[in-house]
Design a protein around this motif. Structure first.
Motif, PDB file in Angstrom:
ATOM      1  N   ALA A 251       0.817  -1.201   0.000  1.00 40.32           N
ATOM      2  CA  ALA A 251       0.000   0.000   0.000  1.00 40.32           C
ATOM      3  C   ALA A 251       0.855   1.257   0.000  1.00 40.32           C
ATOM      4  O   ALA A 251       0.335   2.334  -0.170  1.00 40.32           O
ATOM      5  CB  ALA A 251      -0.939  -0.020   1.205  1.00 40.32           C
ATOM      6  N   GLY A 252       2.169   1.103   0.212  1.00 42.23           N
ATOM      7  CA  GLY A 252       3.034   2.285   0.249  1.00 42.23           C
ATOM      8  C   GLY A 252       4.488   1.895   0.329  1.00 42.23           C
ATOM      9  O   GLY A 252       4.832   0.721   0.452  1.00 42.23           O
ATOM     10  N   ASP A 253       5.352   2.894   0.240  1.00 44.27           N
ATOM     11  CA  ASP A 253       6.787   2.650   0.362  1.00 44.27           C
ATOM     12  C   ASP A 253       7.117   2.204   1.788  1.00 44.27           C
ATOM     13  O   ASP A 253       6.351   2.443   2.722  1.00 44.27           O
ATOM     14  CB  ASP A 253       7.574   3.916   0.040  1.00 44.27           C
ATOM     15  CG  ASP A 253       7.437   4.343  -1.411  1.00 44.27           C
ATOM     16  OD1 ASP A 253       6.946   3.543  -2.231  1.00 44.27           O
ATOM     17  OD2 ASP A 253       7.825   5.481  -1.721  1.00 44.27           O
ATOM     18  N   GLU A 254       8.270   1.567   1.935  1.00 50.61           N
ATOM     19  CA  GLU A 254       8.734   1.097   3.234  1.00 50.61           C
ATOM     20  C   GLU A 254      10.069   1.752   3.538  1.00 50.61           C
ATOM     21  O   GLU A 254      10.906   1.903   2.652  1.00 50.61           O
ATOM     22  CB  GLU A 254       8.894  -0.425   3.203  1.00 50.61           C
ATOM     23  CG  GLU A 254       9.381  -1.018   4.500  1.00 50.61           C
ATOM     24  CD  GLU A 254       9.462  -2.532   4.434  1.00 50.61           C
ATOM     25  OE1 GLU A 254       9.107  -3.170   5.433  1.00 50.61           O
ATOM     26  OE2 GLU A 254       9.880  -3.070   3.402  1.00 50.61           O
ATOM     27  N   VAL A 255      10.271   2.135   4.783  1.00 51.93           N
ATOM     28  CA  VAL A 255      11.548   2.686   5.227  1.00 51.93           C
ATOM     29  C   VAL A 255      12.291   1.582   5.970  1.00 51.93           C
ATOM     30  O   VAL A 255      11.724   0.917   6.834  1.00 51.93           O
ATOM     31  CB  VAL A 255      11.343   3.898   6.163  1.00 51.93           C
ATOM     32  CG1 VAL A 255      12.684   4.447   6.633  1.00 51.93           C
ATOM     33  CG2 VAL A 255      10.534   4.979   5.470  1.00 51.93           C
ATOM     34  N   VAL A 256      13.559   1.378   5.617  1.00 54.07           N
ATOM     35  CA  VAL A 256      14.404   0.384   6.281  1.00 54.07           C
ATOM     36  C   VAL A 256      15.550   1.153   6.933  1.00 54.07           C
ATOM     37  O   VAL A 256      16.345   1.800   6.247  1.00 54.07           O
ATOM     38  CB  VAL A 256      14.947  -0.654   5.272  1.00 54.07           C
ATOM     39  CG1 VAL A 256      15.833  -1.669   5.984  1.00 54.07           C
ATOM     40  CG2 VAL A 256      13.814  -1.334   4.526  1.00 54.07           C
TER      41      VAL A 256
ATOM     42  N   PHE B 156      11.919  -1.840  10.175  1.00 51.48           N
ATOM     43  CA  PHE B 156      11.227  -1.838   8.894  1.00 51.48           C
ATOM     44  C   PHE B 156       9.874  -1.174   9.127  1.00 51.48           C
ATOM     45  O   PHE B 156       9.034  -1.717   9.838  1.00 51.48           O
ATOM     46  CB  PHE B 156      11.032  -3.263   8.367  1.00 51.48           C
ATOM     47  CG  PHE B 156      12.320  -3.933   7.967  1.00 51.48           C
ATOM     48  CD1 PHE B 156      12.665  -4.045   6.632  1.00 51.48           C
ATOM     49  CD2 PHE B 156      13.177  -4.455   8.922  1.00 51.48           C
ATOM     50  CE1 PHE B 156      13.845  -4.674   6.254  1.00 51.48           C
ATOM     51  CE2 PHE B 156      14.362  -5.079   8.562  1.00 51.48           C
ATOM     52  CZ  PHE B 156      14.691  -5.186   7.223  1.00 51.48           C
ATOM     53  N   ILE B 157       9.667  -0.005   8.549  1.00 51.11           N
ATOM     54  CA  ILE B 157       8.411   0.726   8.718  1.00 51.11           C
ATOM     55  C   ILE B 157       7.623   0.581   7.416  1.00 51.11           C
ATOM     56  O   ILE B 157       8.048   1.071   6.369  1.00 51.11           O
ATOM     57  CB  ILE B 157       8.663   2.212   9.031  1.00 51.11           C
ATOM     58  CG1 ILE B 157       9.565   2.345  10.253  1.00 51.11           C
ATOM     59  CG2 ILE B 157       7.337   2.945   9.224  1.00 51.11           C
ATOM     60  CD1 ILE B 157      10.097   3.740  10.480  1.00 51.11           C
ATOM     61  N   THR B 158       6.492  -0.121   7.505  1.00 45.82           N
ATOM     62  CA  THR B 158       5.718  -0.422   6.308  1.00 45.82           C
ATOM     63  C   THR B 158       4.240  -0.131   6.547  1.00 45.82           C
ATOM     64  O   THR B 158       3.778  -0.123   7.690  1.00 45.82           O
ATOM     65  CB  THR B 158       5.917  -1.889   5.890  1.00 45.82           C
ATOM     66  OG1 THR B 158       5.226  -2.127   4.678  1.00 45.82           O
ATOM     67  CG2 THR B 158       5.442  -2.847   6.946  1.00 45.82           C
ATOM     68  N   ALA B 159       3.525   0.086   5.449  1.00 53.83           N
ATOM     69  CA  ALA B 159       2.087   0.353   5.547  1.00 53.83           C
ATOM     70  C   ALA B 159       1.348  -0.841   6.152  1.00 53.83           C
ATOM     71  O   ALA B 159       0.330  -0.683   6.797  1.00 53.83           O
ATOM     72  CB  ALA B 159       1.532   0.690   4.172  1.00 53.83           C
ATOM     73  N   GLY B 160       1.843  -2.038   5.927  1.00 47.77           N
ATOM     74  CA  GLY B 160       1.318  -3.230   6.599  1.00 47.77           C
ATOM     75  C   GLY B 160       0.157  -3.899   5.910  1.00 47.77           C
ATOM     76  O   GLY B 160       0.256  -5.050   5.519  1.00 47.77           O
ATOM     77  N   GLU B 161      -0.966  -3.234   5.754  1.00 43.03           N
ATOM     78  CA  GLU B 161      -2.138  -3.863   5.178  1.00 43.03           C
ATOM     79  C   GLU B 161      -1.849  -4.350   3.756  1.00 43.03           C
ATOM     80  O   GLU B 161      -1.331  -3.593   2.934  1.00 43.03           O
ATOM     81  CB  GLU B 161      -3.323  -2.912   5.146  1.00 43.03           C
ATOM     82  CG  GLU B 161      -4.613  -3.564   4.715  1.00 43.03           C
ATOM     83  CD  GLU B 161      -5.808  -2.634   4.832  1.00 43.03           C
ATOM     84  OE1 GLU B 161      -6.811  -2.919   4.185  1.00 43.03           O
ATOM     85  OE2 GLU B 161      -5.714  -1.638   5.559  1.00 43.03           O
TER      86      GLU B 161
END
Length: 67
Positions: free
Chosen positions: A1-6, A55-60
């Protein structure tokens, strides 16, 4: 659903991103460094010794696959 920050917070790692055209891009990260993983890009991280990362991700809708 979106970009992820690592974000690598300790140690070192190599972020591996598999692009839609089949190319694999590798990005070394040391503590305090980060990378953006675009939405829909399969990725993994290799750690030679020890590392901690966020890892920061939109998840859904996030999918996983065997490595």
């Amino acid at each position: 659903a979106g970009d992820e920050v690592v974000v690598c917070t300790h140690g070192a790692m190599v972020l591996m991103q598999e692009l839609a055209d089949g190319r694999v891009v590798t990005t070394p990260l040391a503590a305090g460094e980060y990378a953006i993983n675009p939405a829909g890009v399969w990725h993994t991280a290799d750690v030679a010794e020890s590392a901690t990362a966020i890892f920061i991700t939109a998840g859904e809708g996030t999918q996983h696959r065997a490595r």
